[in-house]
Motif scaffolding. Structure first.
Motif, short mmCIF file in Angstrom:
data_model
loop_
_atom_site.label_atom_id
_atom_site.label_comp_id
_atom_site.label_asym_id
_atom_site.label_seq_id
_atom_site.Cartn_x
_atom_site.Cartn_y
_atom_site.Cartn_z
N THR A 44 50.47 47.41 85.78
CA THR A 44 49.36 47.13 84.86
C THR A 44 48.55 48.39 84.61
OG1 THR A 44 49.23 44.85 85.63
CG2 THR A 44 47.30 45.74 84.51
N ALA A 45 48.25 49.15 85.67
CA ALA A 45 47.46 50.38 85.52
C ALA A 45 48.20 51.41 84.68
CB ALA A 45 47.13 50.94 86.89
N LEU A 46 49.51 51.55 84.90
CA LEU A 46 50.30 52.54 84.15
C LEU A 46 50.40 52.17 82.68
CD1 LEU A 46 53.15 53.10 86.78
CD2 LEU A 46 51.33 54.71 86.19
N PHE A 47 50.71 50.91 82.38
CA PHE A 47 50.83 50.50 80.98
C PHE A 47 49.47 50.49 80.27
CE2 PHE A 47 54.87 48.27 82.44
CZ PHE A 47 55.70 49.22 81.86
N GLN A 48 48.40 50.24 81.01
CA GLN A 48 47.07 50.30 80.39
C GLN A 48 46.75 51.72 79.96
OE1 GLN A 48 44.38 48.61 83.26
NE2 GLN A 48 44.46 46.55 82.34
N ARG A 49 47.07 52.69 80.78
CA ARG A 49 46.84 54.09 80.40
C ARG A 49 47.71 54.49 79.23
NH1 ARG A 49 45.36 57.88 85.59
NH2 ARG A 49 43.87 56.46 86.59
N CYS A 50 48.90 53.96 79.17
CA CYS A 50 49.78 54.20 78.02
C CYS A 50 49.15 53.62 76.76
CB CYS A 50 51.15 53.60 78.29
SG CYS A 50 52.29 53.67 76.90
N ILE B 83 47.24 58.50 71.12
CA ILE B 83 48.32 58.39 70.13
C ILE B 83 48.47 56.93 69.73
CG2 ILE B 83 50.78 58.79 69.73
CD1 ILE B 83 50.66 61.06 71.72
N ALA B 84 48.24 56.66 68.45
CA ALA B 84 48.21 55.27 67.97
C ALA B 84 49.57 54.59 68.07
CB ALA B 84 47.71 55.24 66.52
N ASP B 85 50.64 55.36 67.93
CA ASP B 85 51.98 54.76 67.93
C ASP B 85 52.33 54.13 69.27
OD1 ASP B 85 52.28 55.55 65.34
OD2 ASP B 85 53.42 57.37 65.81
N SER B 86 51.61 54.50 70.31
CA SER B 86 51.93 53.97 71.63
C SER B 86 51.26 52.62 71.90
CB SER B 86 51.50 54.97 72.71
OG SER B 86 50.09 55.10 72.73
N TYR B 87 50.36 52.19 71.05
CA TYR B 87 49.57 51.00 71.35
C TYR B 87 50.45 49.75 71.42
CZ TYR B 87 45.90 47.49 71.18
OH TYR B 87 45.09 46.43 71.47
N LEU B 88 51.30 49.55 70.42
CA LEU B 88 52.09 48.32 70.36
C LEU B 88 53.11 48.21 71.50
CD1 LEU B 88 52.76 45.70 68.93
CD2 LEU B 88 54.30 46.98 67.41
N PRO B 89 53.99 49.21 71.70
CA PRO B 89 54.98 49.06 72.80
C PRO B 89 54.32 48.95 74.17
CG PRO B 89 55.03 51.28 71.92
CD PRO B 89 54.21 50.48 70.98
N CYS B 90 53.24 49.71 74.38
CA CYS B 90 52.57 49.64 75.70
C CYS B 90 51.86 48.29 75.88
CB CYS B 90 51.58 50.78 75.84
SG CYS B 90 52.38 52.42 75.85
N SER B 91 51.33 47.74 74.79
CA SER B 91 50.69 46.42 74.87
C SER B 91 51.72 45.34 75.19
CB SER B 91 49.97 46.11 73.57
OG SER B 91 48.93 47.04 73.34
#
Length: 1015
Positions: free
Chosen positions: A948-954, A959-967
């Motif tokens: 959870t902590a790692l994906f939250q930082r992602c 970088i906006a492109d990372s929001y969807l896959p990391c979410s």
């Protein structure tokens, strides 16, 4: 006479009894042979008057010192002989091994027990000793000594000390007296570039004592291998010499005369210097070992060449020779004050405290010379050159005969590979099949250009033909067919062909990888001063590639050469140079900025310039002058734009640029006064570089150093890198008004200039760090090589290779792009290494074998991440390769996690995402990695919390492109946690439903029947 005889006898007996009973005596009856613990020593002693008996231990150490330790003393009463038994309590460090409580000691050479009878009331000197006896005790080696059993418990700190590697892994003191100053081969261009080395004092105190003792009576030997390709063109050329802290030549200095004799120079304690010449001369084109032996005042120099007898010259100096090998530095080849000999230097060995005499039969050729086989290559090349000279002469004669007979040499037959059927072939026309292409090309050139044709012309034609065919290829299969032509072109003298062949063998592109041959070809090209070959060799020794020694001093010798040329090339701009641009092929924005003269971006800039946009005018002029962003260099056209911006737009930047080209005459006739006018106008508008340019004018043309310094100091305060550089040069030359020369002040300005991005400042800074400034700046070879590497990588010839690679990529010519990027990558240029790996990863059109492509990715992404500013994409891909494994290498999750961590800390959200996937893969991230990430608190936490902590930082990255896959990944972790947390509740409810379901139905049925009966 009888009474007299009796009296005499009585007198002798009394005298004898007096001597016996009154003699001072002491004897060690049972001295031990070696130091032993709790040894019982018996001592016999007597004295004729009250005295003292003293037992001492005299120890001599390897450093030359002698110490006396008092063990016991007691009183002696006159009387009969006494035998005393005493416990011999020698120092613990002499008997036992050091263990943290028993202290360590210096290396003991000898130990003597001394018992003495001493007079009372006198000082402890030799005059107070009335009788003594000594016994030698042989000290034990350290590991042969027993360990002491201490009666008291150790303190905790001493117990910890015993567990340190100092005691657990103790080794006998050892230090090498033979120094390998150079272990490999150095290609010397005959310029002011060489290998600098310094020596440190011995850590071993005995060896250091011997070294210092021999400073005025040196007893040592220096030997080095040399392969001369040309005679010295100056009066003297550098071979091996010693420079002290005052920049003087000191012992030993070996130089080469124009005649080929050796000039051997020594200096004495009073700074007097003397020299002599060898009786022999050093031959050309063969390996020879020069040995210099210093035996006090006698100096012997010998030369042993292959298949030749040893030649010796001796000389005895009239003064003592002073030689302190820790003073100053040694140089192999050229340096600040002298040019080096042209050729190749082999291993250099220095025996600091000894001389090893060798006979001719004992002269051993170093393995590095045998494996390189330089002599074999040059001999085969010489045969090929002689064959081609013969054929060129024959073709010239045949051409002359045909002209005399009226044969039309422009006939179509002359353009074919075969002559007419009835033609007569001479014996010299017979050609080996693998050389036929070179011979045919030579024939065509001779019949077209006649006597103008030379071996150099044939080599250039062969190289051009090879490059042309390689550029038309669509796969790497053509490389193996073109490589023989490249080697032949190199043999005939084309350095570019040698370098390209070296790169192909080094990278294994289309041919089998042969590191030794790649090194040989690079040495051949670098010795002829080829810029890219120098860059290639510098990188080899900087990183220790292909098994070559990692030597920053040797890497500096190559890098400093091309760095110096880079500073000169920028003032002598040619069409063969382009501005070095770091364009990464995965950067779409940078690729979209690439243009051509007919491209819409360039046309738009021209339109903006015509409308009076000064920025557009500056950009066009810069792009045309340096050949940036896809444009070919066009200096004359660039000057037109400089002039328009300066005259019509009165732009300060354009006025400065136009003033500079007028001062230097680049693309326009030199006009100093006109250039000065524009520089003053630019300065009046506050453009800082114009201040520096005006100061340069006052210094160069009017020699007004006071005015120049005032302007430079003003520009320096405003952060101008050129101003800091020039102030450094002024301080170095002693031209600063009112101040003496100061190399340290110069150094401070060089450091400031280099940090501001000035190439010449970086070169000067590296020169200081390569040798140091005694008392002010320590020697820093590893830092020096980084600065000259950076300066060398700004070379315009490297920029031209990069431009060809990028243009080929934009034209979808993947093989040519890969070829040129490999050339730059093997020179150590990190963006090119990234692009090679990226091309292999994409493998568009499958032009590479998949196995080679995977190996290529592994190799060049690995090179990329070793650079100072490694690209995060390369870190991610290297982490993926480590995660997947490659060939014989299995998966390495720890190093994969390290790669992802570096990428994450550099701001790439993919690094956080990949670390989350590793955690999801049930891999526990090490505490060291979590500490770097600031997540050490989660080391023992549940795995889902870490994910959870790692994906939250992602998700929360910039970088906006990372929001969807990391979410989505975060949501997945949430679902898995929810399912895991409530799975037992779900199972219980399901079980209750299964058990209670029939009962509920029965109750409902009964109630229903009861309601029906009531109705």
């Amino acid at each position: 006479m009888a009474p007299d005889a009796d009296f005499k006898n009585i007198w002798l007996v009394c005298l004898w009894m007096q001597v016996v009973w009154s003699l001072d005596e002491v004897v060690l009856l049972n001295p031990p042979e070696e130091p032993l613990p709790d040894y019982l020593l018996q001592i016999l002693y007597s004295c004729d008057e009250p005295a003292a008996v003293q037992l001492d231990c005299i120890v001599s150490f390897e450093i030359g010192t002698v110490s006396t330790f008092l063990l016991r003393n007691w009183s002696c009463v006159p009387g009969e002989r006494v035998i005393k038994t005493t416990r011999l309590n020698l120092p613990d460090w002499l008997v036992y091994q050091a263990d943290g409580v028993v202290p360590d000691s210096q290396w003991v050479l000898s130990c003597i027990l001394r018992a003495s009878v001493r007079s009372r009331g006198l000082s402890d000197s030799e005059r107070s000793i009335r009788a003594q006896d000594v016994a030698s005790v042989q000290p034990k080696p350290f590991f042969s000594r027993p360990c002491k059993r201490h009666k008291l418990c150790f303190a905790w700190c001493k117990q910890m000390l015993q567990l340190t590697p100092k005691f657990l892994q103790r080794q006998c003191p050892f230090e090498q007296e033979t120094v390998q100053i150079l272990t490999t081969i150095f290609a010397s261009t005959g310029e002011n570039f060489g290998v600098t080395k310094t020596l440190e004092p011995f850590r071993n105190e005995f060896l250091e004592y011997v070294r210092l003792k021999n400073n005025l009576f040196p007893w040592c030997m220096i030997s080095f291998w040399i392969f001369l390709t040309s005679h010295c063109k100056q009066n003297l050329c550098g071979l091996f010499y010693h420079i002290d802290s005052q920049n003087n030549y000191v012992t030993p200095t070996v130089l080469l005369k124009q005649t080929g004799h050796l000039h051997i120079q020594m200096n004495g304690e009073s700074e007097e210097s003397s020299a002599f010449l060898s009786l022999f001369t050093v031959p050309l084109n063969q390996w020879c070992q020069i040995s210099l032996m210093l035996e006090g005042r006698k100096v012997k120099v010998s030369m042993a060449c292959l298949n030749r007898t040893i030649q010796v010259s001796e000389h005895v100096f009239g003064h003592a020779i002073l030689f302190d090998d820790t003073e100053g530095y040694f140089v192999v080849g050229g340096g600040k004050f002298i040019q080096g000999a042209e050729g190749y230097f082999g291993p250099v060995v220095y025996n600091r405290n000894k001389i090893s005499a060798q006979k001719q039969s004992e002269t051993v050729i170093p393995d590095v010379i045998k494996s390189l086989n330089l002599t074999g290559w040059l001999q085969s090349c010489q045969e090929f050159r002689e064959e081609m000279v013969t054929k060129i002469k024959g073709f010239l004669l045949k051409k002359k005969q045909r002209i005399e007979t009226g044969f039309d040499i422009s006939h179509p037959w002359m353009g074919k590979k075969e002559l007419p059927p009835n033609s007569q072939c001479e014996p010299w026309e017979k050609t080996a099949p693998h050389r036929k292409k070179a011979v045919d090309l030579a024939m065509l050139l001779v019949f077209k250009y006649g006597e103008k044709v030379s071996l150099e012309a044939v080599s250039k034609a062969l190289y051009s033909l090879s490059v042309q065919r390689l550029s038309r290829a669509s796969s790497i299969a053509v490389v193996s067919r073109m490589l023989p032509l490249l080697l032949q072109a190199g043999c005939l003298g084309d350095n570019g062909a040698l370098h390209m062949s070296s790169v192909l063998y080094s990278a294994g592109l289309g041919v089998q990888k042969q590191p030794v041959k790649a090194w040989l070809l690079a040495l051949l090209a670098a010795q002829k001063d080829d810029r890219l070959a120098l860059l290639h060799l510098g990188y080899m020794h900087h990183q220790g590639r292909h098994g070559l020694p990692k030597d920053p001093d040797l890497a500096y010798a190559y890098y400093s050469n091309i760095a110096k040329q880079t500073t000169l090339d920028r003032h002598n701009h040619t069409l063969q140079q382009s501005f070095v641009e770091a364009v990464y092929l995965n950067n779409e924005e940078a690729l979209n900025l690439q243009t051509r003269e007919d491209h819409h971006i360039f046309q738009w800039l021209k339109h903006q310039a015509q409308r009076g946009a000064a920025d557009a005018e500056q950009t066009i002029a810069r792009m045309l002058f340096w050949g940036q962003q896809g444009l070919s260099p066009n200096i004359q056209e660039a000057v037109k734009h400089y002039r328009r911006g300066a005259v019509q737009l009165e732009d300060p930047v354009s006025m400065y640029d136009y003033g500079i080209v007028l001062l230097q005459g680049h693309g326009v006739d030199k006009d100093i006064q006109k250039g000065l006018t524009f520089l003053k106008k630019s300065m009046d508008q506050g453009f800082v570089p114009a201040i520096t340019a005006l100061a340069w004018y006052y210094e160069q043309y009017e020699h007004d150093y006071r005015k120049a310094v005032q302007l430079w100091e003003k520009a320096d305060l405003l952060g101008c890198p050129d101003a800091a550089l020039n102030l450094g040069v002024i301080h170095s030359l002693g031209l600063f008004p009112g101040k003496p020369a100061s190399q340290y002040m110069a150094y401070t300005y060089y450091l400031k200039s280099a940090n501001r991005g000035q190439i010449r400042g970086a070169v000067h800074l590296a020169e200081v760090w390569a040798t140091g400034i005694p008392g002010n700046v320590t020697r820093r070879p590893s830092d020096a090589v980084l600065w000259v590497k950076w300066a060398a990588e700004q070379n315009g010839y490297l920029g031209r290779i990069l431009r060809k690679a990028l243009d080929s990529y934009l034209l979808s010519d993947m093989f040519s792009s890969l070829l040129y990027y490999v050339i730059a990558a093997e020179s150590g240029y990190a963006p090119a290494q990234f692009n090679v790996a990226y091309l292999c990863e994409q493998n568009a059109g499958r032009f590479l074998d998949p196995a080679f492509a995977k190996h290529c990715m592994w190799t060049y992404y690995n090179f990329t991440i070793q650079s100072e500013n490694s690209d995060t994409y390369a870190l991610i891909r290297m982490g993926d390769l480590l995660y997947e494994g490659h060939g014989s290498r299995g998966r390495d999750l720890f190093f994969a996690a390290q790669m992802y961590t570096q990428a994450a800390l550099k701001g790439n959200p993919q690094g956080w995402y990949s670390l989350g996937l590793l955690a999801e893969d049930v891999y526990r991230l090490p505490l060291s990695i979590l500490s770097k990430l600031g997540l050490s608190k989660l080391y023992m936490a549940d795995n889902s919390l870490l994910q959870t902590a790692l994906f939250q930082r992602c998700r929360d990255s910039d970088i906006a492109d990372s929001y969807l896959p990391c979410s989505l990944a975060l949501f997945k972790v949430f679902l898995q946690s929810f399912q895991k947390e409530y799975s037992d509740s779900f199972k219980f409810l399901a079980a209750v439903a299964v058990v209670a379901g029939p009962t509920v139905l029965v109750i409902i049925g009964a109630l229903r029947r009861r309601v029906l009966s009531l109705n």
